[in-house]
Design a protein around this motif. Structure first.
Motif, PDB file in Angstrom:
ATOM      1  N   GLN A 116      60.883  12.207  78.247  1.00  0.00           N
ATOM      2  CA  GLN A 116      60.184  13.024  77.571  1.00  0.00           C
ATOM      3  C   GLN A 116      60.804  13.703  76.294  1.00  0.00           C
ATOM      4  O   GLN A 116      60.643  13.671  75.143  1.00  0.00           O
ATOM      5  N   ALA A 117      62.080  14.202  76.843  1.00  0.00           N
ATOM      6  CA  ALA A 117      63.133  14.869  75.643  1.00  0.00           C
ATOM      7  C   ALA A 117      63.340  13.741  74.568  1.00  0.00           C
ATOM      8  O   ALA A 117      63.687  13.885  73.638  1.00  0.00           O
ATOM      9  N   GLN A 122      60.285  23.649  72.376  1.00  0.00           N
ATOM     10  CA  GLN A 122      59.677  22.310  72.483  1.00  0.00           C
ATOM     11  C   GLN A 122      60.086  21.612  73.470  1.00  0.00           C
ATOM     12  O   GLN A 122      59.341  20.896  74.287  1.00  0.00           O
ATOM     13  N   LEU A 123      61.453  21.678  73.804  1.00  0.00           N
ATOM     14  CA  LEU A 123      62.153  20.790  75.053  1.00  0.00           C
ATOM     15  C   LEU A 123      61.625  21.442  76.370  1.00  0.00           C
ATOM     16  O   LEU A 123      60.924  20.761  77.308  1.00  0.00           O
ATOM     17  N   LYS A 124      61.439  22.775  76.360  1.00  0.00           N
ATOM     18  CA  LYS A 124      60.900  23.180  77.760  1.00  0.00           C
ATOM     19  C   LYS A 124      59.600  23.026  77.930  1.00  0.00           C
ATOM     20  O   LYS A 124      59.144  22.614  78.977  1.00  0.00           O
ATOM     21  N   GLY A 132      56.838  21.275  84.185  1.00  0.00           N
ATOM     22  CA  GLY A 132      57.203  22.087  85.341  1.00  0.00           C
ATOM     23  C   GLY A 132      57.542  23.368  85.153  1.00  0.00           C
ATOM     24  O   GLY A 132      58.031  24.190  86.193  1.00  0.00           O
ATOM     25  N   GLY A 133      57.086  23.988  83.908  1.00  0.00           N
ATOM     26  CA  GLY A 133      57.337  25.513  83.636  1.00  0.00           C
ATOM     27  C   GLY A 133      58.883  25.763  83.821  1.00  0.00           C
ATOM     28  O   GLY A 133      59.216  26.815  84.490  1.00  0.00           O
ATOM     29  N   ILE A 134      59.655  24.945  83.306  1.00  0.00           N
ATOM     30  CA  ILE A 134      61.040  24.990  83.413  1.00  0.00           C
ATOM     31  C   ILE A 134      61.427  26.238  82.455  1.00  0.00           C
ATOM     32  O   ILE A 134      61.225  26.350  81.649  1.00  0.00           O
ATOM     33  N   SER A 135      62.554  26.981  83.262  1.00  0.00           N
ATOM     34  CA  SER A 135      63.039  28.208  82.382  1.00  0.00           C
ATOM     35  C   SER A 135      64.121  27.821  81.970  1.00  0.00           C
ATOM     36  O   SER A 135      64.780  26.753  82.149  1.00  0.00           O
ATOM     37  N   ALA A 136      64.737  28.830  81.141  1.00  0.00           N
ATOM     38  CA  ALA A 136      65.824  28.399  80.119  1.00  0.00           C
ATOM     39  C   ALA A 136      67.045  28.246  81.204  1.00  0.00           C
ATOM     40  O   ALA A 136      67.975  27.422  81.138  1.00  0.00           O
ATOM     41  N   PRO A 137      67.099  29.076  82.169  1.00  0.00           N
ATOM     42  CA  PRO A 137      68.365  29.109  83.029  1.00  0.00           C
ATOM     43  C   PRO A 137      68.302  27.703  83.909  1.00  0.00           C
ATOM     44  O   PRO A 137      69.251  27.065  84.319  1.00  0.00           O
ATOM     45  N   GLY A 156      72.869  21.067  81.359  1.00  0.00           N
ATOM     46  CA  GLY A 156      74.239  21.669  80.646  1.00  0.00           C
ATOM     47  C   GLY A 156      73.817  22.389  79.247  1.00  0.00           C
ATOM     48  O   GLY A 156      74.210  23.567  79.090  1.00  0.00           O
ATOM     49  N   SER A 157      73.046  21.660  78.423  1.00  0.00           N
ATOM     50  CA  SER A 157      73.063  22.138  77.159  1.00  0.00           C
ATOM     51  C   SER A 157      71.962  21.161  76.293  1.00  0.00           C
ATOM     52  O   SER A 157      71.965  20.016  76.855  1.00  0.00           O
ATOM     53  N   LYS A 158      71.593  21.666  75.093  1.00  0.00           N
ATOM     54  CA  LYS A 158      70.724  20.906  74.384  1.00  0.00           C
ATOM     55  C   LYS A 158      71.591  19.662  73.749  1.00  0.00           C
ATOM     56  O   LYS A 158      71.032  18.571  74.087  1.00  0.00           O
ATOM     57  N   GLU A 159      72.824  19.892  73.423  1.00  0.00           N
ATOM     58  CA  GLU A 159      73.568  18.724  72.966  1.00  0.00           C
ATOM     59  C   GLU A 159      73.840  17.751  74.103  1.00  0.00           C
ATOM     60  O   GLU A 159      73.763  16.574  73.667  1.00  0.00           O
ATOM     61  N   ALA A 160      74.121  18.135  75.330  1.00  0.00           N
ATOM     62  CA  ALA A 160      74.411  17.399  76.448  1.00  0.00           C
ATOM     63  C   ALA A 160      73.091  16.421  76.731  1.00  0.00           C
ATOM     64  O   ALA A 160      73.202  15.474  76.922  1.00  0.00           O
ATOM     65  N   LEU A 161      71.927  17.235  76.757  1.00  0.00           N
ATOM     66  CA  LEU A 161      70.637  16.534  76.701  1.00  0.00           C
ATOM     67  C   LEU A 161      70.437  15.419  75.760  1.00  0.00           C
ATOM     68  O   LEU A 161      70.065  14.327  76.094  1.00  0.00           O
ATOM     69  N   PHE A 162      70.675  15.695  74.631  1.00  0.00           N
ATOM     70  CA  PHE A 162      70.496  15.026  73.390  1.00  0.00           C
ATOM     71  C   PHE A 162      71.426  13.376  73.594  1.00  0.00           C
ATOM     72  O   PHE A 162      70.848  12.447  73.448  1.00  0.00           O
ATOM     73  N   ASP A 163      72.580  13.751  74.060  1.00  0.00           N
ATOM     74  CA  ASP A 163      73.570  12.781  74.422  1.00  0.00           C
ATOM     75  C   ASP A 163      72.887  11.758  75.456  1.00  0.00           C
ATOM     76  O   ASP A 163      73.034  10.533  75.380  1.00  0.00           O
ATOM     77  N   GLU A 164      72.640  12.560  76.512  1.00  0.00           N
ATOM     78  CA  GLU A 164      71.752  11.660  77.683  1.00  0.00           C
ATOM     79  C   GLU A 164      70.603  10.706  76.982  1.00  0.00           C
ATOM     80  O   GLU A 164      70.269   9.632  77.203  1.00  0.00           O
TER      81      GLU A 164
END
Length: 216
Positions: free
Chosen positions: A18-19, A35-37, A42-47, A54-62
């Motif tokens: 989805q990301a 937007q990502l959350k 799943g109602g994912i929180s920031a923590p 790990g981070s937005k950048e790490a998720l983008f890399d993935e």
């Protein structure tokens, strides 16, 4: 030690998919954490988000790596030397056009559209994998043209890099056409026209070399 944030209540593999769609549609900078959350479900929180990715950048890399391992494989045929070089280019163009226009994901190509939604200077590194992918595809097209020249299918007066740029620029342009909802049939027909660039050049190759190169 207890982990920060609520337990994961989402499918991580689905969340990455989805990301990837969000980044594909909007680009890195324009895709917010909110937007990502919301998109991950799943109602994912920031923590919990940071614990999972790990981070937005790490998720983008993935997400980029997933895209390159799946959707971007449509152009890997450029490196298949069992295909005649013209056929390899044609296959890459037609497979890419089909993928970019199909339903189920954002239109266009994430690798190409990453240029238009380039990250801000402080985040420029996140686009490196996309840049490398475009360079690899470009090199693959050049290699096909060079194979065409060395085998006699194209005249040796052809500048491989320049001719490859014709096909490369068309390939990049497919993303804009797909994003603008130009029908796949129209793009597919246009591919037949752009391939005339090869055919016209091939017609000027020395007859003896051309005949030998066309043998199966």
């Amino acid at each position: 030690m207890a982990q920060m944030g609520r337990p994961r209540t989402f499918d991580r593999d689905h969340a990455v998919e989805q990301a990837m769609h969000l980044f594909w549609q909007h680009g890195y900078d324009a895709t917010s954490l909110a937007q990502l959350k919301a998109g991950l479900g799943g109602g994912i929180s920031a923590p919990s988000f940071y614990a999972a990715f790990g981070s937005k950048e790490a998720l983008f890399d993935e997400c980029v790596q997933r895209y390159l391992a799946t959707y971007a494989q449509v152009t890997e045929c450029l490196w298949d030397e069992s295909l005649l070089p013209r056929k390899a280019i044609e296959t890459a163009l037609r497979q890419s056009a089909r993928m970019q226009c199909e339903d189920g994901h954002p239109k266009g190509c994430m690798v190409a559209l990453g240029v238009m939604s380039a990250p801000s200077p402080e985040n420029a590194r996140v686009a490196d994998a996309l840049t490398q992918s475009r360079m690899r595809t470009r090199a693959g097209i050049v290699a096909c043209v060079e194979r065409g020249i060395s085998s006699g299918q194209l005249p040796d007066t052809i500048a491989a890099v320049s001719m490859a740029a014709v096909f490369d620029s068309f390939l990049q342009g497919i993303s804009i056409l797909a994003r603008d909802n130009v029908p796949h049939a129209t793009i597919d027909a246009a591919i037949s026209h752009i391939l005339l660039t090869w055919d016209i050049a091939a017609a000027t190759a020395p007859p003896i070399r051309a005949t030998a190169a066309q043998q199966p």
